[in-house]
Design a protein around this motif. Structure first.
Motif, PDB file in Angstrom:
ATOM      1  N   VAL A  90       4.263   6.177  33.984  1.00 30.07           N
ATOM      2  CA  VAL A  90       4.160   4.832  34.562  1.00 30.07           C
ATOM      3  C   VAL A  90       3.407   3.929  33.586  1.00 30.07           C
ATOM      4  O   VAL A  90       2.272   4.244  33.189  1.00 30.07           O
ATOM      5  N   GLY A  91       4.047   2.836  33.216  1.00 27.04           N
ATOM      6  CA  GLY A  91       3.450   1.898  32.258  1.00 27.04           C
ATOM      7  C   GLY A  91       4.064   2.107  30.884  1.00 27.04           C
ATOM      8  O   GLY A  91       3.573   2.896  30.092  1.00 27.04           O
ATOM      9  N   VAL A  92       5.170   1.376  30.606  1.00 30.06           N
ATOM     10  CA  VAL A  92       5.908   1.630  29.366  1.00 30.06           C
ATOM     11  C   VAL A  92       5.661   0.502  28.370  1.00 30.06           C
ATOM     12  O   VAL A  92       6.596  -0.057  27.791  1.00 30.06           O
ATOM     13  N   GLY A  93       4.400   0.140  28.192  1.00 26.96           N
ATOM     14  CA  GLY A  93       4.012  -0.779  27.115  1.00 26.96           C
ATOM     15  C   GLY A  93       3.914  -0.011  25.801  1.00 26.96           C
ATOM     16  O   GLY A  93       4.476   1.069  25.653  1.00 26.96           O
ATOM     17  N   ASN A  94       3.158  -0.560  24.854  1.00 30.31           N
ATOM     18  CA  ASN A  94       3.028   0.113  23.556  1.00 30.31           C
ATOM     19  C   ASN A  94       2.489   1.533  23.705  1.00 30.31           C
ATOM     20  O   ASN A  94       2.992   2.469  23.083  1.00 30.31           O
ATOM     21  N   LEU A  95       1.461   1.677  24.523  1.00 32.28           N
ATOM     22  CA  LEU A  95       0.852   2.994  24.684  1.00 32.28           C
ATOM     23  C   LEU A  95       1.829   3.976  25.339  1.00 32.28           C
ATOM     24  O   LEU A  95       2.031   5.088  24.852  1.00 32.28           O
ATOM     25  N   GLY A  96       2.456   3.536  26.430  1.00 32.95           N
ATOM     26  CA  GLY A  96       3.408   4.402  27.122  1.00 32.95           C
ATOM     27  C   GLY A  96       4.565   4.817  26.218  1.00 32.95           C
ATOM     28  O   GLY A  96       4.976   5.980  26.202  1.00 32.95           O
ATOM     29  N   ARG A  97       5.080   3.858  25.429  1.00 35.81           N
ATOM     30  CA  ARG A  97       6.176   4.192  24.508  1.00 35.81           C
ATOM     31  C   ARG A  97       5.715   5.182  23.446  1.00 35.81           C
ATOM     32  O   ARG A  97       6.433   6.115  23.078  1.00 35.81           O
ATOM     33  N   ALA A  98       4.505   4.942  22.937  1.00 38.33           N
ATOM     34  CA  ALA A  98       3.974   5.848  21.913  1.00 38.33           C
ATOM     35  C   ALA A  98       3.843   7.250  22.492  1.00 38.33           C
ATOM     36  O   ALA A  98       4.249   8.238  21.875  1.00 38.33           O
ATOM     37  N   VAL A  99       3.298   7.354  23.696  1.00 39.18           N
ATOM     38  CA  VAL A  99       3.122   8.662  24.330  1.00 39.18           C
ATOM     39  C   VAL A  99       4.488   9.316  24.570  1.00 39.18           C
ATOM     40  O   VAL A  99       4.706  10.477  24.252  1.00 39.18           O
ATOM     41  N   ALA A 100       5.427   8.530  25.142  1.00 41.39           N
ATOM     42  CA  ALA A 100       6.752   9.091  25.426  1.00 41.39           C
ATOM     43  C   ALA A 100       7.439   9.554  24.150  1.00 41.39           C
ATOM     44  O   ALA A 100       8.040  10.633  24.109  1.00 41.39           O
ATOM     45  N   ASN A 101       7.322   8.758  23.088  1.00 42.52           N
ATOM     46  CA  ASN A 101       8.061   9.089  21.867  1.00 42.52           C
ATOM     47  C   ASN A 101       7.409  10.156  21.004  1.00 42.52           C
ATOM     48  O   ASN A 101       8.092  10.922  20.345  1.00 42.52           O
ATOM     49  N   HIS A 102       6.077  10.205  21.008  1.00 46.40           N
ATOM     50  CA  HIS A 102       5.405  11.107  20.075  1.00 46.40           C
ATOM     51  C   HIS A 102       5.197  12.502  20.635  1.00 46.40           C
ATOM     52  O   HIS A 102       4.966  13.436  19.895  1.00 46.40           O
ATOM     53  N   MET A 103       5.195  12.623  21.961  1.00 41.13           N
ATOM     54  CA  MET A 103       4.834  13.911  22.529  1.00 41.13           C
ATOM     55  C   MET A 103       6.033  14.841  22.609  1.00 41.13           C
ATOM     56  O   MET A 103       7.150  14.421  22.842  1.00 41.13           O
TER      57      MET A 103
END
Lengths: 217, 217
Positions: free
Chosen positions: B88-101
């Motif tokens: 929940v929360g797909v800003g810069n941080l959410g995208r980074a987490v989704a993409n890097h993990m």
């Protein structure tokens, strides 16, 4: 007194600093190791032991002076250092780090952002323009940054680190920990951020909700 | 055997898991606690003590079987659990987490992304569409996710957590730690990510390069 303090005590200091800051903001000026223990999930004896490493700020039966302890831990951590800091790699992660972190008053001052993506050069984040990585040398010679935050892709980290170490950068906050900076540059300070470790710990905790005795022993 | 293992041992397991995985990929099949100690910056006796908590996988004078230990630690951590996970929360941080993990094979399967920003609804990240937060209820009733990753703004976290707990989510990986989930929902598992703690530790280390004896004791 020059006594060696273990890195595991140092690693707990930011947590004390955070909790003490919250207490101060909440108007709490005195706290016992037992109360602090309840809030922090550490034992009272662990807390007394940790804080004694730095000379002890508590008085028997009286507790700790929150403000004095907060400032002393801040001083030990170096929150007054104001290290000039650059960030390399301004993708989603770099932007999130730049935007979400409090640098001022936490030991750092963000002075430059660098990326190789031509589409974002010249954009500003937190009031700073994104500069090409080609300009690292000139910028570092002029500005002499102390610390670099690395949000670089895996394949770029090694080269960027080599350049920055040669330019006098001596602290790295590294989000790209596949390249072992400390091993290759023993004279610099490094903190690697392994977000996955916390995610794995959570997995254990969720599993433990279902089967609290299952995998222990 | 049901023996209680302390959370500080559990917290070191992901690090063992990472190191053992690297050893395996490098073709190393056997390692002594002394060698592991050199690589991990822990004492050999600490390592023996940690691994003994889980029954001990080493033989005197022979070392640890890297593969067996890797799989056993993975099993203890729950890397085979495949928990359904939403972000929940797909800003810069959410995208980074989704993409890097890496989620697959690390105990999790990412199944849904949610945000309130109308400009990004319908965009896909990692092949998943970004859905409106309004659809949380319907989605959770159908998909029954176990875990939520929260990259929400500070003011939104409390309400989102209340809704998710009511919907049966019982694990939170929380990047918005100003709201104390564990305190308010004692029955769920929480890992708060405090990126600033690592940044403060780095500050100490950089300062320590200049003045190694200065603030100790």
């Amino acid at each position: 007194m020059g006594k060696q303090v273990s890195i595991s005590v140092i690693r707990r200091l930011p947590r004390y600093y955070r909790f003490l800051g919250e207490l101060l903001r909440g108007g709490v000026h005195r706290i016992s190791s037992r109360e602090l223990s309840g809030k922090m999930g550490l034992t009272a004896s662990q807390i007394r032991q940790d804080l004694n490493c730095f000379g002890g700020f508590g008085q028997q039966g009286y507790g700790y002076n929150v403000e004095a302890l907060f400032h002393e831990i801040g001083r030990i951590l170096g929150m007054d250092q104001n290290y000039k800091t650059i960030l390399v790699g301004v993708g989603n992660l770099g932007r999130a780090v730049a935007n979400h972190m409090t640098f001022d008053g936490r030991g750092y001052r963000l002075v430059g952002l660098f990326d190789n993506n031509p589409d974002i050069l010249g954009e500003t984040v937190r009031g700073l323009p994104i500069r090409p990585v080609d300009e690292l040398e000139q910028f570092c010679i002029e500005e002499k940054p102390d610390v670099a935050i690395l949000c670089t892709p895996r394949e770029a980290t090694k080269e960027v680190v080599n350049r920055l170490v040669a330019l006098g950068v001596r602290g790295f906050w590294n989000y790209s920990p596949h390249y072992d900076i400390a091993l290759n540059h023993p004279g610099v300070a490094v903190e690697n951020v392994h977000l996955g470790d916390s995610l794995m710990t959570l997995c254990y905790k969720v599993k433990d909700l279902d089967d609290p005795e299952g995998d222990r022993g």
